[in-house]
Design an enzyme around this catalytic site. Sequence first.
Site, PDB file in Angstrom:
ATOM      1  N   ASP B  44       0.828  -1.201   0.000  1.00  0.00           N
ATOM      2  CA  ASP B  44       0.000   0.000   0.000  1.00  0.00           C
ATOM      3  C   ASP B  44       0.870   1.261   0.000  1.00  0.00           C
ATOM      4  O   ASP B  44       0.620   2.206  -0.740  1.00  0.00           O
ATOM      5  CB  ASP B  44      -0.892  -0.038   1.244  1.00  0.00           C
ATOM      6  CG  ASP B  44      -1.637   1.249   1.483  1.00  0.00           C
ATOM      7  OD1 ASP B  44      -2.602   1.505   0.750  1.00  0.00           O
ATOM      8  OD2 ASP B  44      -1.242   2.012   2.385  1.00  0.00           O
ATOM      9  N   GLU B 116      -2.411  -5.214  -3.486  1.00  0.00           N
ATOM     10  CA  GLU B 116      -1.377  -4.463  -2.767  1.00  0.00           C
ATOM     11  C   GLU B 116      -0.314  -5.403  -2.203  1.00  0.00           C
ATOM     12  O   GLU B 116       0.877  -5.085  -2.207  1.00  0.00           O
ATOM     13  CB  GLU B 116      -2.014  -3.630  -1.646  1.00  0.00           C
ATOM     14  CG  GLU B 116      -2.855  -2.478  -2.189  1.00  0.00           C
ATOM     15  CD  GLU B 116      -3.469  -1.622  -1.091  1.00  0.00           C
ATOM     16  OE1 GLU B 116      -3.665  -0.421  -1.333  1.00  0.00           O
ATOM     17  OE2 GLU B 116      -3.773  -2.155  -0.004  1.00  0.00           O
TER      18      GLU B 116
END
Lengths: 227, 227
Positions: B44, B116
């Site tokens: 992320d 992610e």
Amino acid sequence: MIREPKILSRNLGLTFNNPELFSTALTHRSAGAKNNERLEFLGDSILGFVIAEILYEKFSEAPEGVLSRLRANLVNQASLAELARAHRFGDYLLLGSGELKSGGFRRESILSDALEAVIGALFLDQGIEACKQWIRHLFQEKLQALTLDNWQKDPKTQLQELMQSKRVELPEYTLLTMSGLPHQQTFKVKCTIPLLKDASIGTGVSRKRAEQAAAEKMLQLLENKGQ
Amino acid sequence: MIREPKILSRNLGLTFNNPELFSTALTHRSAGAKNNERLEFLGDSILGFVIAEILYEKFSEAPEGVLSRLRANLVNQASLAELARAHRFGDYLLLGSGELKSGGFRRESILSDALEAVIGALFLDQGIEACKQWIRHLFQEKLQALTLDNWQKDPKTQLQELMQSKRVELPEYTLLTMSGLPHQQTFKVKCTIPLLKDASIGTGVSRKRAEQAAAEKMLQLLENKGQ
């Protein structure tokens, strides 16, 4: 009187190939069109990434929730402003006359943005490895002081400390209902915080347990919203 | 039946030195202790940084507010889940039995987290340059479609589109007060959104102007909170 940016960059241990980038990082939007806002956008994302990598390595057994809370504790407006103040950023900021008069050089948001902008400028000047090295140096003491112990505290304490680090009001807990026979009751508690519109609800066999459950859910809500 | 991770990595154009990292990235927390949550935390932050750098370069004249909004539009749960779905991530996810039964392989949060996590795994396996290259490839179409025109829309439209991209309810505008002589009135409007507890207040010489001012302030509030 504003001091020479060169003095600050020396104090920070930085030598810029393009000193103009560093000057721009110290220029608040109130001082003109060529200011530090775009550099801050870049620096903020670099800081988030570098600290994430450091924490990932340093706490190889910590679950994601703990890593997120550690990062929120290291990287927030108050902590960045503290680092900027320690390096006397206020003496070097270029501000517009309105901000100057109202003491903008002391404002947390302005100090913290300038620090992030310096990271953005360093990235453009010298690339990601130089940023990693400097951020490690900058956060050295804070990183050394971090231990997992602090983050395995109970949810109510964690939530309270998180609110304190963000300098907002503390969580409020409201008893919603008690149900069941005496000695077998279920408590339902609502937790609200200033940052979020949504409340969290926790249930438990005591009011205290219900509050802890509500705090835990609130921490999850905040993580999901990336705060 | 879960398909071989190797097929997915090939479809994604990735060859892992350590294929176990890639398998972990596809393992939801419901399937065991060794899951993708820590990789997602790392991925992320990498994604945020890489997209920030791309936007900073591509839109060299765009102010910070526009860059933030462009990034929020590119990187959000719905857009990441869409990319994951396009590569059929659902066929390769390792889920616990509860999540399997309830159709977890279709859930946006699970798909977006897995994407992610793959970025985090790629970083550990091959470093940041490999991530940059792959993220550019992954977002190629979305990046090509981005133009600044879309982001110089009026604040109410921007705010509405931002809420739509986050799949939450639309902003609400409430007239608080009207004051002043006829033909010289000042309108005060409150704007609220589901994501934030704080409302924003805007004033203007017409109700419409006041709503635009309130929407602009709400966009700033969201930016300050990093949403």
